[in-house]
Design a protein around this motif. Structure first.
Motif, short mmCIF file in Angstrom:
data_model
loop_
_atom_site.label_atom_id
_atom_site.label_comp_id
_atom_site.label_asym_id
_atom_site.label_seq_id
_atom_site.Cartn_x
_atom_site.Cartn_y
_atom_site.Cartn_z
N ARG A 1 0.80 -0.89 0.14
CA ARG A 1 -0.30 -0.14 0.33
C ARG A 1 0.56 1.08 0.32
NH1 ARG A 1 -5.48 0.44 2.06
NH2 ARG A 1 -5.87 -1.26 2.35
N TRP A 2 2.21 1.12 1.10
CA TRP A 2 2.78 2.51 1.09
C TRP A 2 4.09 2.07 0.24
CZ3 TRP A 2 2.32 1.84 7.13
CH2 TRP A 2 0.52 2.00 7.06
N GLY A 3 4.17 0.95 0.13
CA GLY A 3 5.65 1.00 -0.98
C GLY A 3 6.46 2.11 -0.37
N SER A 4 7.20 3.11 -1.20
CA SER A 4 8.41 4.28 -0.48
C SER A 4 9.80 3.22 -0.51
CB SER A 4 8.32 4.62 0.71
OG SER A 4 6.62 5.65 0.63
N GLY A 5 10.00 2.37 -1.65
CA GLY A 5 11.16 1.69 -1.93
C GLY A 5 11.50 0.68 -0.48
N CYS A 6 10.23 0.60 0.64
CA CYS A 6 10.50 -0.25 1.18
C CYS A 6 10.33 -1.55 1.20
CB CYS A 6 10.11 0.20 2.74
SG CYS A 6 10.50 -0.92 3.82
N HIS A 7 10.70 -2.42 1.45
CA HIS A 7 10.17 -4.12 1.09
C HIS A 7 11.47 -5.21 2.15
CE1 HIS A 7 14.60 -5.10 -1.86
NE2 HIS A 7 13.98 -4.39 -1.33
N PHE A 8 10.61 -6.20 2.62
CA PHE A 8 12.17 -7.41 3.05
C PHE A 8 13.00 -7.81 1.92
CE2 PHE A 8 12.64 -12.06 4.92
CZ PHE A 8 12.77 -11.78 6.39
N ASP A 9 14.01 -7.44 2.25
CA ASP A 9 14.86 -8.11 1.33
C ASP A 9 15.48 -9.08 1.62
OD1 ASP A 9 18.15 -7.49 -0.61
OD2 ASP A 9 17.95 -5.50 -0.39
N ARG B 1 16.70 -3.27 7.32
CA ARG B 1 18.08 -3.47 5.77
C ARG B 1 17.28 -3.42 4.59
NH1 ARG B 1 19.49 -6.02 10.58
NH2 ARG B 1 18.39 -8.10 10.21
N TYR B 2 17.30 -2.78 4.00
CA TYR B 2 16.97 -3.04 2.41
C TYR B 2 17.83 -2.13 1.78
CZ TYR B 2 13.94 1.12 3.24
OH TYR B 2 13.22 2.23 2.98
N ASP B 3 18.08 -2.60 0.44
CA ASP B 3 18.41 -1.75 -1.40
C ASP B 3 17.29 -1.28 -1.39
OD1 ASP B 3 20.96 -2.48 -0.80
OD2 ASP B 3 20.97 -4.29 -1.83
#
Length: 495
Positions: A112-120, A468-470
């Protein structure tokens, strides 16, 4: 003559006893040989449900016969901690790390919010990847919510799953279609050979359950890891196939709890029909407390839902482990455990060890589950995390430098605020509903407990880590200005 008869009787009794011993030893040896080298694991994680809605824990407004059957054939925990909200819990159980270490101290709804964040997966451990590397066939069904599958269609494979059937999560820019997780759900399905997201005109929880059953049947020649992070019983409150006329918030919620229990029973029955029940360890638990607008009754006490709160109704979750022939049956334990223990426990059950690249905060409770010991190795458990995260330098970071948390042993529970200061202390043996705050008490035992638990707090980092994520590529639906998100103070977080 009488003496000879006596000697003969003694000899016959001795021989009978010896033969019985040999027969019993043979049975025991056979039973040991029948135990699987690597047991199947079915890990069920219900969404937004506290103990006050599970009848074997004393719930009085509902009956959950299948979960009760799990408890009767296994081990029921009294002191098992989740994190208080969705994202911190899911990252914790995957990684074996507390939120202050893995960085997911706050809720972040990635689709929903994205902005580059994710479980890397390159920067985080995963129990599924660990077990797949140990020879397990791995599948997930239900809810993930820490990756956007439009951006990362193979995220679940990279996290360690061979196959998946999961609700996409409410996708930014696609809310009308993707927000459905129950009736006509929008589901992301696939394997390493391909994946797709689409609406299915069925009841979502049936789709997820059927998927796991099909996977079980197809891959039962190998050890199985089946991870079922259910969509039930999270809102929106809806009717179920069994109770299409359920009405009102409580009526629909009860119907959803009953249907959740039915699906647990379906999985148990399928394991039995496939001849896998005695080779499978089932773990049943929930990710956090019930939604606040639901009030249950447990052991004569009214319990208001405590999702995202640090009182026991928000953190001390039902936790039941069952495996006939593997796990002691009908046992209730006060052993301490929290969700950092999931990864190391699965590793020991699978006969492997966590990758030394990742620091693990949890402890394996496999010896306890297998009846080799009567307690866990833990002296304390901890719960922290919740509410939306913040932004700093275009990254998702914790809303606070030091997130407030609770820590407890078997008797005492300490609340610590964002200044790293103790603010509440409860004697859980004599005050299980947390009504008498002893933080300023002159009682010697209370002062000693506060001192001991604060020693643990002082050993934790002064500044929590950030996720921690790229970063994923920028997308039109990114919500850096989401109304629930605030600009973080300019602290130097640990990435």
């Amino acid at each position: 003559m009488k003496q000879k008869r006596n000697l003969k009787t003694v000899f016959l009794k001795a021989m009978t006893g010896f033969l019985c011993f040999l027969f019993t030893s043979s049975l025991m040896k056979g039973a040991e040989q029948d135990k699987p080298e690597k047991p199947n694991i079915l890990f069920i994680l219900v969404d937004d449900l506290g103990k006050e809605w599970i009848s074997c824990y004393g719930a009085e407004k509902i009956e959950t016969p299948n979960i009760d059957r799990l408890a009767e054939t296994g081990m029921r925990f009294e002191n098992a901690y989740s994190m208080p909200q969705c994202t911190p819990t899911r990252a914790t159980l995957l990684t074996g790390q507390y939120p202050y270490r893995n960085g997911w101290t706050n809720h972040w709804d990635v689709p929903r919010w994205g902005s580059g964040c994710h479980f890397d997966p390159q920067r985080n451990a995963s129990f599924a990847r660990l077990l797949r590397n140990a020879g397990y066939s791995t599948a997930i069904a239900g809810k993930w919510q820490i990756d956007d599958f439009r951006v990362e269609p193979m995220a679940l494979y990279e996290a360690g799953f061979d196959a998946w059937s999961v609700w996409t999560g409410g996708e930014g820019g696609n809310i009308e279609k993707s927000s459905h997780r129950y009736w006509d759900p929008y589901i992301h399905e696939g394997t390493v050979h391909g994946t797709r997201s689409q609406t299915r005109e069925e009841y979502g929880p049936d789709i997820y359950t059927n998927f796991l059953i099909d996977f079980m049947r197809e891959h039962k020649d190998k050890p199985l890891l089946l991870y079922y992070p259910m969509c039930l019983t999270h809102g929106p409150l809806v009717t179920t196939p069994d109770e299409p006329n359920a009405s009102g918030d409580e009526g629909k919620f009860k119907a959803m709890v009953r249907y959740m229990d039915k699906l647990v029973g379906r999985l148990m029955n399928e394991l039995e029909e496939e001849g896998l029940r005695n080779e499978t360890i089932i773990i049943f638990t929930t990710d956090n407390g019930t939604m606040g607008r639901q009030t249950g009754i447990m052991n004569g006490h009214e319990v208001r839902g405590a999702k995202a709160q640090r009182r026991e109704a928000g953190t001390a979750m039902p936790f039941i482990v069952s495996g006939p022939g593997l796990v002691p049956q009908g046992k209730v334990t006060d052993a301490l455990t929290d969700f950092t223990d999931i990864l190391p426990t699965f590793a020991e059950l699978a006969g492997t060890i966590p990758n030394q690249r990742w620091q693990v905060d949890g402890h394996s409770i496999a010896p306890l589950l297998l009846g080799k010991t009567n307690d866990s190795p833990r002296e304390w458990i901890c719960s922290q995390g919740g509410h939306p995260a913040s932004f700093q330098n275009n990254r998702v970071v914790p809303a606070d430098l030091f997130d407030d948390r609770v820590i407890r042993n078997k008797r005492w529970k300490l609340w610590v605020d964002t200044r790293r200061e103790p603010v509440k202390l409860y004697d859980m043996k004599n005050d299980p509903w947390e009504e008498n705050n002893l933080i300023n008490s002159n009682r010697e035992d209370a002062r000693a407990a506060k001192k001991e638990l604060m020693k643990v707090i002082r050993q934790m980092p002064k500044v929590d880590a950030a996720p921690r994520y790229d970063p994923n590529p920028a997308m039109p639906w990114d919500k850096g200005d989401y109304e629930g998100v605030i600009e973080a103070p300019k602290h130097r977080f640990r990435y």
